[in-house]
Design a protein around this motif. Structure first.
Motif, PDB file in Angstrom:
ATOM      1  N   ARG A   1       3.915   1.226   3.426  1.00  0.00           N
ATOM      2  CA  ARG A   1       4.549   2.012   2.367  1.00  0.00           C
ATOM      3  C   ARG A   1       4.887   3.411   2.857  1.00  0.00           C
ATOM      4  O   ARG A   1       5.963   3.939   2.580  1.00  0.00           O
ATOM      5  CB  ARG A   1       3.666   2.084   1.122  1.00  0.00           C
TER       6      ARG A   1
ATOM      7  N   ASP B   1       8.577   4.927   2.908  1.00  0.00           N
ATOM      8  CA  ASP B   1       8.854   6.165   2.151  1.00  0.00           C
ATOM      9  C   ASP B   1       9.491   7.219   3.064  1.00  0.00           C
ATOM     10  O   ASP B   1      10.508   7.819   2.723  1.00  0.00           O
ATOM     11  CB  ASP B   1       7.548   6.747   1.574  1.00  0.00           C
TER      12      ASP B   1
ATOM     13  N   ALA C   1       8.295   1.381  -3.822  1.00  0.00           N
ATOM     14  CA  ALA C   1       7.177   0.781  -4.563  1.00  0.00           C
ATOM     15  C   ALA C   1       7.613  -0.533  -5.211  1.00  0.00           C
ATOM     16  O   ALA C   1       6.899  -1.540  -5.138  1.00  0.00           O
ATOM     17  CB  ALA C   1       6.671   1.777  -5.622  1.00  0.00           C
TER      18      ALA C   1
ATOM     19  N   LEU D   1       7.994  -3.352  -2.705  1.00  0.00           N
ATOM     20  CA  LEU D   1       6.720  -3.883  -2.209  1.00  0.00           C
ATOM     21  C   LEU D   1       5.968  -4.657  -3.292  1.00  0.00           C
ATOM     22  O   LEU D   1       5.218  -5.583  -2.987  1.00  0.00           O
ATOM     23  CB  LEU D   1       5.846  -2.753  -1.657  1.00  0.00           C
TER      24      LEU D   1
END
Lengths: 186, 186
Positions: A84, A88, A180, A183
């Protein structure tokens, strides 16, 4: 269609390409796009205009070629320690670069090359390569990343849509929300 | 920047706009983009070139304006009886129209209007309006649709990305998969 000579690294053709690309980049920064013509570029690059016409066909194809080269990533995505975190960081940087005025101009130059769809596909391939590095790194940490094409659909496409069709550029908060959701969706 | 006169329906300004737009559409079909110049358009539209320069500034702005008008939907989305059916039908039609050669040319004309981001935003607004109709219709059937901006991110953006940056156009199967994922993700 332009007729392309094969480019052998270090050969004359590669030297011509490098000097013409450099001339375009310099002139874009110095005088701006509206003043760019093939004779002006040829003079700066030290080649004849016919060399440029022969290889690129017209100014728009040349600008697209330079833009694709500039869109080629010059480093691997940052390793933040988690999937993540990597996504990001990568998406925020991508959104920031593409939202900038030079970034938007590069996207438009690539898309204006109607005759040569391989140019826009090369841009897609650069993104796929970067996301594949992030996915492979995740695998070494026993994290499972979504498929690269799913990531393009879920995080790259919305960011680019917003840049091209919205007045407000994508924010870091928006980018993190996309990551987010990508995922969580699996 | 071009200086725009306010357009009052039925007034001289609206008549000029209608005849110039019609001239562009006809000439695009007859002679193609490469032959289009403002004097040629003016002659066909029965106005002076200076009228066109005054209102649109340059050819690219005029082409962008015509493209945005052509992208305005002329009908409500089909009512298939379910939210998923409506989204499937709408997205497939959108993907097919935008993948076509005239569709791609329109997208590029809109994006080439750097000076006027309101043009590309109008395209986004047309899509939002269409999706809002589908969402409102779903509400009358007690179905809950995702937020319109989420639908743009999840179904419109990936289709457009594929059209602009891929060699293969989005298939109906791909479109349906996007709709299914957008509806499952909530």
């Amino acid at each position: 269609m332009s007729v392309r000579e094969p480019v052998r690294p270090g050969g004359r053709s590669a030297r011509v390409q490098a000097s013409v690309h450099a001339a375009v980049r310099d002139l874009l920064a110095e005088v701006g796009r509206a003043e760019l013509t093939i004779p002006v570029i040829a003079e700066r690059a030290g080649v004849t205009p016919s060399t440029i016409y022969r290889r690129w066909g017209d100014l728009q194809e040349l600008l697209g070629d330079v833009a694709v080269e500039r869109l080629r990533p010059d480093a691997e995505p940052a390793d933040t320690g988690t999937l993540r975190g990597d996504l990001d960081a990568w998406l925020e940087q991508y959104a920031e670069e593409m939202s900038s005025e030079p970034g938007q101009a590069m996207i438009r130059d690539v898309l204006a090359c109607n005759l040569d769809p391989t140019k826009s596909c090369r841009c897609r391939d650069y993104l796929r390569d970067q996301l594949a590095v992030i996915a492979a790194r995740a695998a070494t940490r026993s994290e499972v990343a979504p498929d690269v094409d799913v990531l393009i659909d879920r995080i790259v496409a919305p960011v680019l849509y917003r840049i091209l069709f919205d007045i407000e550029p994508p924010t870091p908060v928006y980018c993190r929300r996309l990551v987010a959701a990508a995922l969580e969706a699996r």
